[in-house]
Design a protein around this motif. Structure first.
Motif, PDB file in Angstrom:
ATOM      1  N   ASP A   1      31.997 -46.755 -44.529  1.00  0.00           N
ATOM      2  CA  ASP A   1      32.212 -47.496 -45.958  1.00  0.00           C
ATOM      3  C   ASP A   1      32.137 -46.768 -47.370  1.00  0.00           C
TER       4      ASP A   1
ATOM      5  N   GLU B   1      35.191 -42.473 -50.236  1.00  0.00           N
ATOM      6  CA  GLU B   1      36.644 -43.126 -50.977  1.00  0.00           C
ATOM      7  C   GLU B   1      37.203 -42.041 -50.929  1.00  0.00           C
TER       8      GLU B   1
ATOM      9  N   ALA C   1      44.202 -42.700 -43.519  1.00  0.00           N
ATOM     10  CA  ALA C   1      44.038 -44.465 -44.682  1.00  0.00           C
ATOM     11  C   ALA C   1      44.793 -44.616 -43.337  1.00  0.00           C
ATOM     12  N   ASP C   2      43.860 -45.056 -42.345  1.00  0.00           N
ATOM     13  CA  ASP C   2      44.272 -46.327 -41.677  1.00  0.00           C
ATOM     14  C   ASP C   2      42.802 -47.164 -41.895  1.00  0.00           C
ATOM     15  N   HIS C   3      41.561 -46.056 -42.519  1.00  0.00           N
ATOM     16  CA  HIS C   3      39.958 -46.584 -43.073  1.00  0.00           C
ATOM     17  C   HIS C   3      40.562 -46.700 -44.608  1.00  0.00           C
ATOM     18  N   GLY C   4      41.289 -46.864 -45.034  1.00  0.00           N
ATOM     19  CA  GLY C   4      41.578 -47.006 -46.384  1.00  0.00           C
ATOM     20  C   GLY C   4      41.380 -45.819 -47.356  1.00  0.00           C
ATOM     21  N   HIS C   5      40.820 -44.557 -46.694  1.00  0.00           N
ATOM     22  CA  HIS C   5      40.031 -43.940 -48.036  1.00  0.00           C
ATOM     23  C   HIS C   5      41.699 -43.158 -47.921  1.00  0.00           C
ATOM     24  N   HIS C   6      42.074 -42.139 -49.190  1.00  0.00           N
ATOM     25  CA  HIS C   6      42.377 -41.601 -50.263  1.00  0.00           C
ATOM     26  C   HIS C   6      42.370 -40.165 -49.389  1.00  0.00           C
TER      27      HIS C   6
ATOM     28  N   CYS D   1      51.203 -43.508 -45.521  1.00  0.00           N
ATOM     29  CA  CYS D   1      49.880 -43.819 -45.994  1.00  0.00           C
ATOM     30  C   CYS D   1      50.526 -44.248 -47.699  1.00  0.00           C
TER      31      CYS D   1
ATOM     32  N   ARG E   1      49.555 -48.402 -46.555  1.00  0.00           N
ATOM     33  CA  ARG E   1      48.199 -48.475 -46.727  1.00  0.00           C
ATOM     34  C   ARG E   1      48.550 -48.623 -47.997  1.00  0.00           C
TER      35      ARG E   1
ATOM     36  N   VAL F   1      47.235 -45.947 -49.645  1.00  0.00           N
ATOM     37  CA  VAL F   1      46.766 -44.959 -49.947  1.00  0.00           C
ATOM     38  C   VAL F   1      46.798 -43.163 -50.987  1.00  0.00           C
TER      39      VAL F   1
END
Length: 321
Positions: free
Chosen positions: A61, A64, A83-88, A109, A112, A114
């Motif tokens: 977590d 970023e 992208a599923d984890h919200g990362h750029h 992407c 989501r 990102v």
């Protein structure tokens, strides 16, 4: 910004991880299929956390953004997982194995929320940006671009057809991108390719790109000759030439030589780290909510041209776009 890096690929270890730090950001985690390999590299580069799986890193977590330098065939899969984890995601070129996969990855992407950027670092070098400015003043008739080097290891992933290897995908994509940068989208291509190493991928490739009004580009890539990287633009009112065009040393000055009408100029550029400039642009795009210059749309267009070049080389006939 805090980065995680999936893979201990040389380009990451030698260039991008140091560039992330030079740009004032942190690499807080490194993953490899071998946790001991990850730990060794992390100790060398002062990275605090390591993982023996890529998924383990993506679940961190604290991260970023993710830098993805995996083999070509894995770019889209692990970009979407990030992208599923919200990362750029800053993904190495080419973004995917073909245009359809790039388009799908782009949509994935976007849905989501990102930022996705393709890592064509040469686009962020001041010399490239200056060359584009000068090219706008020229009546261009042709471009020649080449990127070649000698690849001696028969086990190199770039020679693996199952990982979308080949000289076109590895280094030829730079020349394709440069042709698009200076000339736009061609209307027809003709390509020839050979597998001189009997490895299942092309190790030498040359393509002719035809544009409106008779403008042409000749691009080439290869794994079997001495190293060369350059582009030269010819125009009715001048020319532009860039040696060491795509991967100049960050420690040396670079030159751009050109002629416009009767004026001959050699411009020199101070040493700069184009990888750090790439990282800066990526982070600024995230923070400002604007698409990067080398976004997924640009990546898809490059791959559309790569797809046509591959088809032409396979069918041994011109392909219209």
């Amino acid at each position: 910004m805090k980065f995680g890096v999936i893979s201990t690929a040389k380009i990451g270890v030698n260039a991008v991880i140091p560039a992330i730090k030079e740009a004032g950001h942190e690499v807080t985690a490194l993953a490899s299929r071998s946790e001991s390999r990850a730990a060794t590299v992390a100790e060398q580069l002062d990275i605090p956390h390591t993982y023996g799986t890529y998924e383990g890193l993506l679940e961190d977590d604290e991260i970023e953004a993710v830098y993805n330098p995996l083999p070509n065939a894995l770019h889209a899969e692990w970009t979407k997982r990030a992208a599923d984890h919200g990362h750029h995601i800053l993904c190495e070129k080419p973004l995917a194995v073909n245009a359809a996969e790039a388009r799908e990855t782009s949509t994935y992407c976007d849905e989501r929320g990102v930022t996705l950027m393709e890592a064509f670092m040469y686009r962020y070098h001041p010399r490239t940006q200056r060359a584009v400015e000068i090219a706008r003043k020229l009546d261009i008739r042709s471009l020649k671009a080449s990127l070649r080097f000698s690849l001696d290891d028969p086990e190199d992933v770039r020679l693996d057809p199952n990982l979308a290897g080949g000289s076109l995908m590895d280094v030829g994509c730079y020349t394709v991108n440069a042709a698009r940068l200076f000339l736009g989208e061609p209307r027809r291509v003709y390509a020839t390719a050979t597998d001189t190493m009997d490895c299942g991928v092309e190790t030498e490739l040359t393509a002719i790109l035809e544009y409106e009004d008779g403008v042409t580009a000749v691009i080439s890539s290869g794994f079997t000759t001495v190293g060369t990287e350059r582009y030269r633009i010819e125009a009715t009112n001048g020319w532009i030439e860039a040696p060491d065009a795509f991967v100049p040393s960050k420690d040396d000055e670079t030159e751009l030589t050109y002629r416009i009408d009767d004026r001959h100029v050699v411009e020199e550029f101070d040493p700069t780290n184009q990888y750090a400039r790439e990282v800066d642009h990526f982070v600024e795009s995230i923070q400002n909510g604007r698409p990067p210059v080398t976004d997924a749309t640009d990546a898809t267009r490059t791959l559309q041209l790569i797809d046509a070049i591959r088809e032409s080389a396979h069918e041994r006939e011109p392909i219209s776009l």
